[in-house]
Design an enzyme around this catalytic site. Sequence first.
Site, PDB file in Angstrom:
ATOM      1  N   SER A 126       0.831  -1.217   0.000  1.00 19.48           N
ATOM      2  CA  SER A 126       0.000   0.000   0.000  1.00 19.48           C
ATOM      3  C   SER A 126       0.864   1.265   0.000  1.00 19.48           C
ATOM      4  O   SER A 126       0.452   2.287  -0.558  1.00 19.48           O
ATOM      5  CB  SER A 126      -0.948   0.011   1.195  1.00 19.48           C
ATOM      6  OG  SER A 126      -1.844  -1.079   1.117  1.00 19.48           O
TER       7      SER A 126
ATOM      8  N   HIS B  26       3.042   2.169   7.486  1.00 25.56           N
ATOM      9  CA  HIS B  26       1.821   2.021   8.300  1.00 25.56           C
ATOM     10  C   HIS B  26       1.758   0.637   8.944  1.00 25.56           C
ATOM     11  O   HIS B  26       0.701   0.168   9.307  1.00 25.56           O
ATOM     12  CB  HIS B  26       0.581   2.240   7.415  1.00 25.56           C
ATOM     13  CG  HIS B  26       0.455   1.214   6.332  1.00 25.56           C
ATOM     14  ND1 HIS B  26       1.185   1.265   5.160  1.00 25.56           N
ATOM     15  CD2 HIS B  26      -0.285   0.097   6.255  1.00 25.56           C
ATOM     16  CE1 HIS B  26       0.883   0.222   4.421  1.00 25.56           C
ATOM     17  NE2 HIS B  26       0.004  -0.523   5.063  1.00 25.56           N
TER      18      HIS B  26
ATOM     19  N   CYS C 134      -0.613  -4.450   9.829  1.00 27.53           N
ATOM     20  CA  CYS C 134      -1.426  -4.381   8.609  1.00 27.53           C
ATOM     21  C   CYS C 134      -1.517  -5.739   7.917  1.00 27.53           C
ATOM     22  O   CYS C 134      -2.524  -6.406   7.974  1.00 27.53           O
ATOM     23  CB  CYS C 134      -0.888  -3.327   7.625  1.00 27.53           C
ATOM     24  SG  CYS C 134      -1.807  -3.345   6.059  1.00 27.53           S
TER      25      CYS C 134
END
Length: 375
Positions: free
Chosen positions: A42, A62, A169
């Site tokens: 991502s 992230h 994630c």
Amino acid sequence: MKTKGALIWEFNQPWSIEEIEIGDPVKDEVKIQMEASGMCHSDHHLVTGGIPMGGFPVLGGHEGAGIVTEVGPGVEDLAVGDHVVLSFIPSCGKCPSCQAGLRNLCDLGAGLLLGAAVSDGTFRIQARGQNVFPMTLLGTFSPYMVVHKSSVVKIDPSIPFEVACLVGCGVTTGYGSATRTADIRPGDDVAVIGIGGVGMAALQGAVNAGARRVFAVDPVEWKRDQALKFGATHVYPDVEAALMGIAEVTAGLMAKKVIVTVGELHGADVDAYVNLTAKGGTCVLTAIGSLLDTQVSLNLAMLTLMQKNLQGTIFGGGNPHYDIPQLLSMYQAGKLNLDDMITRQYKLEQINDGYQDMLDGKNIRGIIRYTDDDR
Ligand SMILES: NC(=O)c1ccc[n+]([C@@H]2O[C@H](COP(=O)([O-])OP(=O)(O)OC[C@H]3O[C@@H](n4cnc5c(N)ncnc54)[C@H](O)[C@@H]3O)[C@@H](O)[C@H]2O)c1
Ligand SMILES: [Zn+2]
Ligand SMILES: [Zn+2]
């Protein structure tokens, strides 16, 4: 404080490691010394423009883990020295979505790409005198972070950071895509399309949920070999081969659950993914394409007449505060193989090499492991 971070200043440029200034924690915020960060696909969408943030520069990352070094006023459940994972989805526990049990759809997610801090709406990071937009309100491609408590989940300190970061994630998203969103039941035949960090976690979710056959699809031969080691029963290099192979193995019934975890989702490919799906089955789209892509190829009559489900998912439909410690405890119990998902470790300075390796199909997951050199 002054530290450094991996920034992008315009689309399709390499990550630039440079000085950033991070504000001190205010109410409801904590400061974290980062120890490891996964390199999820991502963040590459930030580079290509597939996921456009609210502005530039963007601080990436992230999927992280670290140690709390400072707590602001109003933080009760976290203390200095706690080992934590950053969830890419903040989860407040109070908004209507959280109250409804949809913790991955927390209303704080509305600000995920806008860069302004949850705590006070200001920009807490600057570079070259400009406001920085941190990926999903985090920015784990920096050795220090200041974040809102709703993104922080305490973990067992005996878990290695390089393993822990993955559940911020990729692993939680993939595993939950299989066990929560696709709701795989014992005996289901399952296809996983794309064996990266998210796909390999989905594959493990399918195996643990009792799938009868697990079909793994990836163009990279080494990844297909890895998929077999992780429990896939059949592997194919592309969706066309999978269509023929799965039709043969299942006598035309196809896969009850299909989980799409390719690097980049294209609307033109959706019909093929739905064709892999059995009647009454579910095709889960976990992969992300361009936010601007609105064109989808789909045989509507077949979707209707075969009563198929086409389902999106974010964070695997999970609850960060439950799923992150739960998956790590499964790792400790030997029920989830996270060690072999870490293919290579990099220094922050090597981030562009790490992303090139991801694009070249060399990694299940590459991670950045911070050391004192980085600080
Ligand atoms: N929905 C969510 O909450 C969420 C969370 C994390 C990541 N994602 C998305 O999930 C996707 C996967 O992320 P990742 O970090 O595992 O990526 P990755 O690059 O590590 O893995 C992608 C894999 O797909 C394979 N692949 C590419 N094209 C393919 C094709 N046509 N058919 C079969 N395999 C193909 C690649 O060889 C690679 O192994 C990305 O789009 C990412 O943005 C979504
Ligand atoms: Zn991710
Ligand atoms: Zn909420």
